[in-house]
Enzyme design. Structure first.
Site, PDB file in Angstrom:
ATOM      1  N   HIS A 171      -9.690  11.595  -3.181  1.00  0.00           N
ATOM      2  CA  HIS A 171     -10.010  11.862  -4.585  1.00  0.00           C
ATOM      3  C   HIS A 171     -11.132  10.943  -5.044  1.00  0.00           C
ATOM      4  CE1 HIS A 171      -9.211  11.061  -9.026  1.00  0.00           C
ATOM      5  NE2 HIS A 171      -9.674  12.290  -8.973  1.00  0.00           N
ATOM      6  N   SER A 172     -12.109  11.499  -5.723  1.00  0.00           N
ATOM      7  CA  SER A 172     -13.209  10.725  -6.286  1.00  0.00           C
ATOM      8  C   SER A 172     -13.892   9.890  -5.199  1.00  0.00           C
ATOM      9  CB  SER A 172     -12.677   9.860  -7.433  1.00  0.00           C
ATOM     10  OG  SER A 172     -13.710   9.208  -8.118  1.00  0.00           O
ATOM     11  N   MET A 173     -13.999   8.584  -5.388  1.00  0.00           N
ATOM     12  CA  MET A 173     -14.689   7.740  -4.417  1.00  0.00           C
ATOM     13  C   MET A 173     -13.937   7.644  -3.099  1.00  0.00           C
ATOM     14  SD  MET A 173     -17.526   6.841  -5.824  1.00  0.00           S
ATOM     15  CE  MET A 173     -18.106   5.448  -4.869  1.00  0.00           C
ATOM     16  N   THR A 200     -15.398  14.333  -5.760  1.00  0.00           N
ATOM     17  CA  THR A 200     -16.105  13.205  -5.145  1.00  0.00           C
ATOM     18  C   THR A 200     -17.609  13.331  -5.396  1.00  0.00           C
ATOM     19  OG1 THR A 200     -14.463  12.926  -3.395  1.00  0.00           O
ATOM     20  CG2 THR A 200     -16.661  12.077  -2.968  1.00  0.00           C
TER      21      THR A 200
END
Length: 933
Positions: A171-173, A200
């Site tokens: 998730h995300s970074m 991301t």
């Protein structure tokens, strides 16, 4: 005079209003949340996995957990795992507990099939680090994940179906960290075969606040581009959140184009079948519709022989396309049978009409409806059918024999169908099926179910309309309009010249029907052919529906396809389609794509003002106020033309080679152009927005300074104007050494905040002393006369004595007071510049404070060296006086330096914000030299 003073305020007020409109569109004007919450059936438990001591010592803040619920959690406490390992990586400030949505849904699915297959979900605790704002720990996180993968695979070492790889959900970074694994020297690419990222930012950081962050992105993306051929065995799916996700715009979540080979797929959640919902940055983790699609894909990816995720890249992409791009309302089959025998005691009915509708309710007899194609091939190019029964059975076939009304062997055309929110549809181009003699629709016996089928043969040209979009500068005052008198079931409205991200429109679709009978809902789909970012809206009939049309990704070069509005319509209804340019959404697109560059433009404007103040001081001996000088000096024509010329010249090889030979960095303006996220007026608009922010921040500073000095003046009434004669006292030298030591041993940003507060305190004291001196000059008797005679003039004069912008204070008879006022104005401008330096370095301070229990020192520290230089500079500037500058031989040269620095800041700092403090620091260093030389 009054009109002239109000005009700048009105102009910058209008700029602030436009800026706020754009911010409002990004933060608030998006579709409602259509996601369902994912709930756990049993209490979630997180079993901490013991890591090797060496790993624990090296990464004391990080941990690895195994997710479980109820009996499943109890059974796994001894770590005798038999499932398929999935590793979840949280993102910026994310929690390892966010794995519970995936883990819980997967557990329920495994229970439904009696645990024939099941997954073990692991999750990494990154201590909720702010890696989107501080990139110094990204490499550390990557190496820790590598250690976790090795530990996870060791847990299965002696099992019958031991996995050799781990699937990752990031998730995300966390998704970027997963991609960075492949850049490690000792990492074996075969350790991961599937990577799914959620929201991301793959292309670039949202806020490039330090060099470690941008270098990390460069290393990851360069590796994936250069090693694209070597990564074919890794299947990557990137899911973006759509317009609800204002933290990471979806364009950043699309994998870099050069690495988009057969094993990479990027989609927006609004286009994902059976989800059809935009998600915000956090809800993408728990959105039930999206989680269900992910878990269904995981189970379809299992190889029955190995009981692990398949090693066949083609099958992996097939499954992901099935669940995330085009769902045919069928259960996934790797190799569906080419031909099917149509059996059963069904009634065969031949339909020769070009348009056919059939409704059925509680019918105990099954039927086959056959449509002979010979009579339609000349008059029609396509056949379209829709079925409101949303089960997964086959329902439409192509018959190969042409001599019988019954079809014994047929090809299953249900795989060509597509699932929509209220129906499943299929569009067949007759030219593509020259061997088919009939189309067959199967209607099975129904028990208490009601559904309808519709089919029609049509000529493509008759169902395609072209609608030119309005010009961006029409501002919604003009519109494009077409009227569709619907006799069919499908219309395609092509939106001509809709190709760029800065275009944004409101499309109003109004439906009117002749009869009032109950009708199926309309489905409107905005289809973007070059990227999977479609959005779907379901509307009642009749109704007035508003559709926002804007892009996440601009049309690539050499692509001539056009966005379409697909209208799945009702017969005998009229559809009026009106398209208008939306100013607020255009502003929203500018903010969405370029807000990260605004600090560079704001500081560039203040730096221009600072240079203007120095020039005016040289010529007149008076230092104008920040806001007044900003109106006079901060002009876009001083900055923008030169940058545009350089960007233009970089299109020529000779100039680019010369530029590279001088080891100059790439101009930031060129990067958005290459990513199709720029347009000619963007930089001008951002400069004006930056001017507006700088103006109102100056007003805010003036008001804040007045309030603090009033409070100080009330508590302690100074009577004389104090002036420091030495630039650096022994006490100041001790302070410099102490703060330098703090910066070197703890966190540079911490030292910057301390010296910033000291400077604030100094400026407040200076403001108080100026007020005290002015009161002495005015005299107490004058104060009493003013309060008794003319209250309105009293207000004006009081404000003049407080506000440094007043001309009255500039003409005071006392030269010491006038000098103090000029000195105060220069310090206020320096404080403004320093405020932005402090703000840009603040994220690393927050990161340091959050991790203080693990380490006193921030390592690596992106602003340590800058902080030490700034400490020395500001300690001298605190005691400096503007009158000392006039005797400097360097003043005339240094007064001209802020202009080229402002140009350089916009040229090189908009995509590398960490460079902005360097330009300001250099300018202030020259100021210090003026005080000394």
């Amino acid at each position: 005079m009054g009109r002239a003073s109000w005009l700048p305020a009105l102009f910058y007020g209008a700029l602030a209003a436009l800026l706020l409109l754009g911010v409002r569109d990004v933060l608030f004007l998006y579709e409602e949340n259509r996601c369902s919450m994912t709930y756990m059936y049993e209490y979630p438990e997180y079993l901490k996995i013991k890591l090797p001591k060496k790993t624990t010592r090296r990464y004391p803040a990080y941990e690895l957990y195994l997710y479980g619920e109820g009996n499943y959690a109890e059974e796994n406490k001894n770590l005798l795992l038999t499932g398929i390992p999935i590793l979840f990586l949280p993102g910026n400030a994310g929690s390892y507990k966010q794995v519970r949505s995936l883990g819980s849904i997967a557990l329920r699915k495994a229970e439904d099939i009696d645990f024939k297959y099941h997954f073990n979900f692991f999750s990494v605790n990154f201590n909720e680090e702010l890696v989107a704002l501080y990139g110094g720990s990204l490499q550390r996180q990557t190496k820790f994940v590598h250690e976790c993968i090795k530990v996870i695979l060791k847990l299965y070492r002696d099992r019958e179906f031991a996995p050799t790889s781990v699937a990752i959900v990031g998730h995300s970074m966390g998704g970027l960290v997963a991609r960075a694994l492949l850049t490690l020297k000792n990492f074996k690419p075969e350790l991961i075969n599937l990577l799914i990222t959620q929201a991301t930012p793959h292309i670039a950081p949202v806020m490039p606040l330090d060099k470690y962050l941008t270098d990390f992105y460069t290393a990851v993306n360069d590796h994936w581009i250069l090693k694209a051929q070597d990564l074919r065995n890794l299947t990557t799916l990137s899911v973006a959140g759509g317009f609800r996700d204002y933290q990471v715009r979806s364009g950043l979540a699309f994998l870099p184009r050069l690495s988009q080979h057969d094993s990479a797929l990027s989609v927006v959640s609004s286009a994902v079948p059976r989800a059809w919902a935009s998600t915000d940055h956090l809800s993408i983790v728990w959105c039930k519709e999206l989680i269900l699609a992910t878990i269904r894909a995981f189970f379809d990816l299992i190889d029955e022989d190995t009981r692990q995720i398949t090693e066949d890249p083609k099958k992996r992409m097939s499954v992901l396309n099935h669940h995330f791009v085009r769902h045919p309302a069928k259960i996934f089959e790797e190799n569906p049978e080419a031909f099917t025998e149509l059996t059963g005691a069904y009634t065969w009915i031949t339909v020769k009409a070009s348009k056919w509708t059939y409704s059925v309710y509680n019918d105990s007899d099954g039927k086959y409806f056959t449509f002979p194609l010979a009579s339609h091939r000349k008059s029609s190019s396509h056949v379209y059918c829709e079925n409101s029964m949303l089960d997964t059975s086959s329902w439409i076939y192509g018959c190969l024999n042409s001599n019988s009304s019954m079809c014994l062997e047929a090809t299953d055309l249900s795989w060509r169908a597509e699932l929509l929110p209220t129906t499943k549809v299929v569009i067949l181009k007759l030219q593509d099926y020259p061997s088919l003699s009939h189309i067959v629709i199967q209607v099975p016996p129904t028990a208490g179910n009601k559904y309808t089928l519709d089919c029609e043969f049509f000529q493509e040209d008759s169902r395609t309309e072209q609608l030119p979009v309005t010009h961006i500068f029409s501002f919604g005052l003009s519109s494009s309009k077409i009227v569709l008198n619907s006799t069919g079931l499908l219309y395609n409205v092509q939106l001509q010249h809709f190709t760029q991200i800065y275009q944004a429109f409101k499309i109003h679709v109004e439906s009117h029907c002749q009869s009032l009978k109950e009708r199926k809902p309309n489905v409107y789909r905005l289809h973007i052919p070059w990227s999977h970012e479609d959005s779907i809206i379901v509307a009642k009939v009749p109704s007035l529906t508003e559709i926002s049309a804007k892009l996440h990704v601009a049309r690539p070069q050499n692509d001539s396809r056009v966005p379409e509005l697909n209208i799945y319509s009702s017969s005998d209804c009229q559809y009026e389609v009106i398209l208008q340019t939306s100013l607020t959404q255009i502003l929203g697109q500018i903010i969405r794509f370029h807000a990260g560059a605004l600090p560079a433009y704001v500081v560039s404007n203040i730096l221009l003002t600072y240079g203007g103040q120095l020039s005016t001081w040289i010529s007149t001996g008076q230092c104008p106020d920040l806001t007044l000088e900003l109106v006079r000096t901060a002009k876009p024509y001083k900055v923008e033309p030169l940058i545009s010329i350089v960007v233009f010249l970089q299109g020529f090889n000779w100039f680019r080679e010369m530029w590279e030979s001088l080891s100059l960095p790439e101009v930031d303006a060129a990067a958005p152009s290459s990513q199709d996220t720029w347009f000619p007026l963007a930089s001008l608009i951002l400069f004006l927005f930056g001017t507006g922010i700088a103006y109102w921040s100056g007003v805010f500073f003036s008001i804040s300074l007045r309030l603090f000095s009033s409070l100080w003046f009330t508590l302690i009434r100074p009577t004389v104007l104090r002036r420091d004669t030495k630039l650096l006292t022994p006490r100041g030298l001790c302070g410099v050494l102490s703060l330098a030591l703090v910066s070197w041993t703890t966190c540079g940003a911490f030292a910057i905040v301390i010296i910033y507060l000291q400077y604030w305190f100094k400026v407040i004291k200076l403001h108080v002393n100026v007020r005290a001196e002015q009161n002495i000059l005015n005299g107490d008797s004058d104060h009493s006369k003013e309060t008794s005679q003319n209250s309105s003039n009293d207000t004006v004069k009081n404000q003049s004595s407080i506000d440094c912008t007043s001309k009255a204070t500039q003409s005071l008879p006392n030269s010491t007071t006038a000098e103090a006022v000029n000195n105060l104005k220069m310090h206020v401008t320096i404080l403004n510049l320093f405020t932005w330096i402090m703000l840009l370095n603040l994220p690393s301070l927050i990161y340091w404070l959050k991790n203080l229990r693990y380490s006193v020192s921030l390592d690596p520290d992106p602003c340590r060296s800058t902080a030490i230089i700034l400490i020395c500079i500001l300690e001298i500037l605190i005691n400096s006086n503007i009158s000392e500058l006039k005797s400097s031989k360097l003043l005339k040269i240094i007064a001209k330096v802020p202009l080229p620095l402002s140009v350089a800041m916009v040229a090189f700092g908009r995509l590398h914000l960490y460079k902005v403090p360097h330009f300001v620091t250099f300018s202030l260093l020259l100021h210090v030299l003026c005080c000394i030389v």
